[in-house]
Scaffold this motif. Structure first.
Motif, PDB file in Angstrom:
ATOM      1  N   LYS A  86     -95.081  14.428-102.123  1.00 41.87           N
ATOM      2  CA  LYS A  86     -94.808  13.913-100.780  1.00 41.87           C
ATOM      3  C   LYS A  86     -96.050  14.142 -99.926  1.00 41.87           C
ATOM      4  CE  LYS A  86     -91.635  14.251 -96.815  1.00 41.87           C
ATOM      5  NZ  LYS A  86     -90.487  14.996 -96.209  1.00 41.87           N
ATOM      6  N   TYR A  87     -96.408  13.143 -99.129  1.00 43.67           N
ATOM      7  CA  TYR A  87     -97.602  13.227 -98.285  1.00 43.67           C
ATOM      8  C   TYR A  87     -97.234  13.910 -96.975  1.00 43.67           C
ATOM      9  CZ  TYR A  87    -102.092  11.650 -96.387  1.00 43.67           C
ATOM     10  OH  TYR A  87    -103.362  11.586 -95.864  1.00 43.67           O
ATOM     11  N   ILE A  88     -97.816  15.085 -96.748  1.00 40.20           N
ATOM     12  CA  ILE A  88     -97.480  15.887 -95.583  1.00 40.20           C
ATOM     13  C   ILE A  88     -98.759  16.388 -94.921  1.00 40.20           C
ATOM     14  CG2 ILE A  88     -96.261  17.938 -94.746  1.00 40.20           C
ATOM     15  CD1 ILE A  88     -94.528  17.720 -97.312  1.00 40.20           C
ATOM     16  N   ALA A  89     -98.948  16.049 -93.650  1.00 44.16           N
ATOM     17  CA  ALA A  89    -100.088  16.535 -92.869  1.00 44.16           C
ATOM     18  C   ALA A  89    -101.416  16.305 -93.586  1.00 44.16           C
ATOM     19  CB  ALA A  89     -99.909  18.010 -92.526  1.00 44.16           C
ATOM     20  N   GLY A  90    -101.559  15.118 -94.167  1.00 43.52           N
ATOM     21  CA  GLY A  90    -102.817  14.756 -94.791  1.00 43.52           C
ATOM     22  C   GLY A  90    -103.019  15.242 -96.208  1.00 43.52           C
ATOM     23  N   ILE A  91    -101.973  15.823 -96.819  1.00 42.72           N
ATOM     24  CA  ILE A  91    -102.094  16.357 -98.181  1.00 42.72           C
ATOM     25  C   ILE A  91    -100.867  15.938 -98.994  1.00 42.72           C
ATOM     26  CG2 ILE A  91    -102.229  18.457 -99.588  1.00 42.72           C
ATOM     27  CD1 ILE A  91    -103.485  19.863 -97.201  1.00 42.72           C
ATOM     28  N   PHE A  92    -101.093  15.556-100.253  1.00 38.78           N
ATOM     29  CA  PHE A  92     -99.984  15.309-101.171  1.00 38.78           C
ATOM     30  C   PHE A  92     -99.514  16.651-101.734  1.00 38.78           C
ATOM     31  CE2 PHE A  92    -101.340  10.793-101.591  1.00 38.78           C
ATOM     32  CZ  PHE A  92    -100.090  10.217-101.409  1.00 38.78           C
ATOM     33  N   GLN A  93     -98.277  17.049-101.377  1.00 39.49           N
ATOM     34  CA  GLN A  93     -97.694  18.298-101.858  1.00 39.49           C
ATOM     35  C   GLN A  93     -96.830  17.994-103.085  1.00 39.49           C
ATOM     36  OE1 GLN A  93     -98.553  21.121-100.704  1.00 39.49           O
ATOM     37  NE2 GLN A  93     -98.979  21.019 -98.509  1.00 39.49           N
ATOM     38  N   HIS A  94     -97.067  18.716-104.181  1.00 36.72           N
ATOM     39  CA  HIS A  94     -96.355  18.410-105.417  1.00 36.72           C
ATOM     40  C   HIS A  94     -95.024  19.151-105.508  1.00 36.72           C
ATOM     41  CE1 HIS A  94     -98.164  22.241-106.732  1.00 36.72           C
ATOM     42  NE2 HIS A  94     -97.160  22.294-107.592  1.00 36.72           N
ATOM     43  N   SER A  95     -94.132  18.578-106.267  1.00 37.51           N
ATOM     44  CA  SER A  95     -92.817  19.190-106.480  1.00 37.51           C
ATOM     45  C   SER A  95     -92.654  19.539-107.950  1.00 37.51           C
ATOM     46  CB  SER A  95     -91.707  18.221-106.065  1.00 37.51           C
ATOM     47  OG  SER A  95     -91.641  17.131-106.978  1.00 37.51           O
ATOM     48  N   ARG A  96     -91.716  20.422-108.200  1.00 38.36           N
ATOM     49  CA  ARG A  96     -91.321  20.741-109.571  1.00 38.36           C
ATOM     50  C   ARG A  96     -89.937  20.134-109.809  1.00 38.36           C
ATOM     51  NH1 ARG A  96     -93.445  25.427-107.490  1.00 38.36           N
ATOM     52  NH2 ARG A  96     -91.368  26.274-107.047  1.00 38.36           N
ATOM     53  N   GLY A  97     -89.698  19.737-111.033  1.00 42.54           N
ATOM     54  CA  GLY A  97     -88.420  19.111-111.358  1.00 42.54           C
ATOM     55  C   GLY A  97     -88.617  18.000-112.351  1.00 42.54           C
ATOM     56  N   LEU A  98     -87.958  16.876-112.114  1.00 36.25           N
ATOM     57  CA  LEU A  98     -88.028  15.760-113.045  1.00 36.25           C
ATOM     58  C   LEU A  98     -89.410  15.115-113.067  1.00 36.25           C
ATOM     59  CD1 LEU A  98     -84.652  13.902-112.402  1.00 36.25           C
ATOM     60  CD2 LEU A  98     -85.265  15.255-114.401  1.00 36.25           C
ATOM     61  N   SER A  99     -89.781  14.606-114.241  1.00 33.76           N
ATOM     62  CA  SER A  99     -90.987  13.794-114.379  1.00 33.76           C
ATOM     63  C   SER A  99     -90.595  12.341-114.121  1.00 33.76           C
ATOM     64  CB  SER A  99     -91.580  13.943-115.783  1.00 33.76           C
ATOM     65  OG  SER A  99     -92.010  15.272-115.994  1.00 33.76           O
ATOM     66  N   MET A 100     -91.295  11.700-113.195  1.00 33.24           N
ATOM     67  CA  MET A 100     -90.928  10.349-112.775  1.00 33.24           C
ATOM     68  C   MET A 100     -92.023   9.350-113.109  1.00 33.24           C
ATOM     69  SD  MET A 100     -87.910  10.351-111.376  1.00 33.24           S
ATOM     70  CE  MET A 100     -86.749  11.095-110.233  1.00 33.24           C
ATOM     71  N   GLN A 101     -91.621   8.077-113.140  1.00 28.85           N
ATOM     72  CA  GLN A 101     -92.614   7.015-113.268  1.00 28.85           C
ATOM     73  C   GLN A 101     -92.636   6.120-112.035  1.00 28.85           C
ATOM     74  OE1 GLN A 101     -91.760   4.615-116.708  1.00 28.85           O
ATOM     75  NE2 GLN A 101     -90.379   3.260-115.582  1.00 28.85           N
ATOM     76  N   GLN A 102     -91.578   6.185-111.210  1.00 25.85           N
ATOM     77  CA  GLN A 102     -91.518   5.384-109.990  1.00 25.85           C
ATOM     78  C   GLN A 102     -90.585   6.045-108.992  1.00 25.85           C
ATOM     79  OE1 GLN A 102     -88.588   2.634-109.581  1.00 25.85           O
ATOM     80  NE2 GLN A 102     -89.230   2.429-107.454  1.00 25.85           N
ATOM     81  N   VAL A 103     -90.946   6.025-107.704  1.00 24.82           N
ATOM     82  CA  VAL A 103     -90.070   6.533-106.652  1.00 24.82           C
ATOM     83  C   VAL A 103     -90.017   5.524-105.517  1.00 24.82           C
ATOM     84  CG1 VAL A 103     -90.363   9.003-107.116  1.00 24.82           C
ATOM     85  CG2 VAL A 103     -91.974   7.831-105.599  1.00 24.82           C
ATOM     86  N   ASP A 104     -88.950   5.605-104.717  1.00 19.73           N
ATOM     87  CA  ASP A 104     -88.799   4.718-103.573  1.00 19.73           C
ATOM     88  C   ASP A 104     -88.278   5.517-102.388  1.00 19.73           C
ATOM     89  OD1 ASP A 104     -88.553   1.676-102.703  1.00 19.73           O
ATOM     90  OD2 ASP A 104     -86.805   2.738-101.938  1.00 19.73           O
ATOM     91  N   ALA A 105     -88.988   5.416-101.252  1.00 16.49           N
ATOM     92  CA  ALA A 105     -88.645   6.173-100.048  1.00 16.49           C
ATOM     93  C   ALA A 105     -88.011   5.286 -98.985  1.00 16.49           C
ATOM     94  CB  ALA A 105     -89.896   6.845 -99.482  1.00 16.49           C
ATOM     95  N   GLY A 106     -87.529   4.100 -99.386  1.00 17.18           N
ATOM     96  CA  GLY A 106     -87.066   3.124 -98.422  1.00 17.18           C
ATOM     97  C   GLY A 106     -85.618   3.225 -98.004  1.00 17.18           C
ATOM     98  N   GLY A 107     -84.864   4.173 -98.541  1.00 16.53           N
ATOM     99  CA  GLY A 107     -83.455   4.287 -98.200  1.00 16.53           C
ATOM    100  C   GLY A 107     -83.218   4.967 -96.870  1.00 16.53           C
ATOM    101  N   ASP A 108     -81.991   5.376 -96.635  1.00 21.26           N
ATOM    102  CA  ASP A 108     -81.613   6.037 -95.378  1.00 21.26           C
ATOM    103  C   ASP A 108     -81.936   7.522 -95.479  1.00 21.26           C
ATOM    104  OD1 ASP A 108     -80.615   6.536 -92.908  1.00 21.26           O
ATOM    105  OD2 ASP A 108     -78.521   6.129 -93.394  1.00 21.26           O
TER     106      ASP A 108
END
Length: 258
Positions: A86-108
């Motif tokens: 997730k892009y926060i304050a000018g930096i991409f902060q990484h998460s631990r958990g599932l390995s993904m190939q695509q994400v979408d932030a367009g929902g509610d």
């Protein structure tokens, strides 16, 4: 290169229907994917993500990515190693958990995605909004095999499965519970995008751009597909605030208005 682009635009002006006017988007070489949502536009070339400000693209990071998305939940991305950021304050902060190939932030405020095993997952809105530093994320299964998924605050979630079939489901952002997936017949898509205002566009397996029409409260999954005649073979499409963004197989980006 500019001469080639100008020639392609002339062809497109001849091929586009009267309902759409398309022009070259701000120049970015070798665009692979573009995403518009919540007033933001991001794109990715072969390696990096860029943010559109005015008529110029600005690289967000030196992190190598394979997908980037912007929407009410912020800017989210998947790196080349399949980690979610997730892009926060000018930096991409990484998460631990599932390995993904695509994400979408367009929902509610929720985030959805497809893991490397081609299964659809959802991140609850509270978790998506609260994420601000490297930590683990708990994803909820959406009980459907997908190769691409996209959600809208006003019109549920749309996905394309392994066989390029289209499905629709209403998904509750706070719990990630779905109404069950409904098959939407009539077309085979390689990807689909649901706009912030609920409009839905996709790219067929043949590279054509289509829109799902007659979407309403009575028919949240719409009633038919409408072809948008663009002159180039397309790879990606996105829509927000009245603008349709399309990317050709050759990495050429256009912006269209209705």
């Amino acid at each position: 290169m500019k001469g080639v682009v100008a020639f392609l635009l002339v062809l497109c002006y001849l091929a586009i229907s009267d309902a759409w006017t398309c022009t070259e988007a701000p120049r970015l070489n070798n665009v692979q994917q573009i995403d518009a949502g919540h007033g933001k536009v991001v794109a990715r070339d072969h390696y990096y993500a860029y943010f559109l400000a005015g008529s110029s693209w600005y690289r967000l990071s030196t992190l190598r990515l394979k997908h980037v998305s912007a929407g009410p939940a912020g800017i989210w991305a998947v790196a080349s190693n399949s980690l979610v950021y997730k892009y926060i304050a000018g930096i991409f902060q990484h998460s631990r958990g599932l390995s993904m190939q695509q994400v979408d932030a367009g929902g509610d405020d929720q985030v959805v995605g497809v893991n490397t095993g081609l299964n659809a997952y959802c991140l609850r809105s509270a978790s998506a909004l609260a994420f601000s530093r490297p930590s683990s994320l708990s994803w909820n299964s959406l009980s459907r095999s997908m190769r691409y998924i996209s959600c809208s605050p006003h019109n549920g979630c749309w996905g394309v499965d392994r066989s390029y079939r289209v499905y629709y489901a209403a998904v509750t952002p706070t719990t990630c519970r779905s109404s069950g997936w409904r098959y939407v017949s009539g077309i085979s898509l390689r990807m689909i995008e649901a706009g912030t205002d609920g409009k839905v566009f996709g790219v067929t397996t043949a590279g054509k751009v289509v829109e799902r029409s007659y979407i309403s409260s009575r028919y949240p999954y719409g009633r038919s597909w409408v072809n948008i005649p663009v002159c180039l073979r397309m790879r990606h499409v996105s829509y927000d605030l009245g603008k349709l963004w399309v990317v050709s197989q050759s990495g050429f980006a256009m912006q269209c208005t209705h």
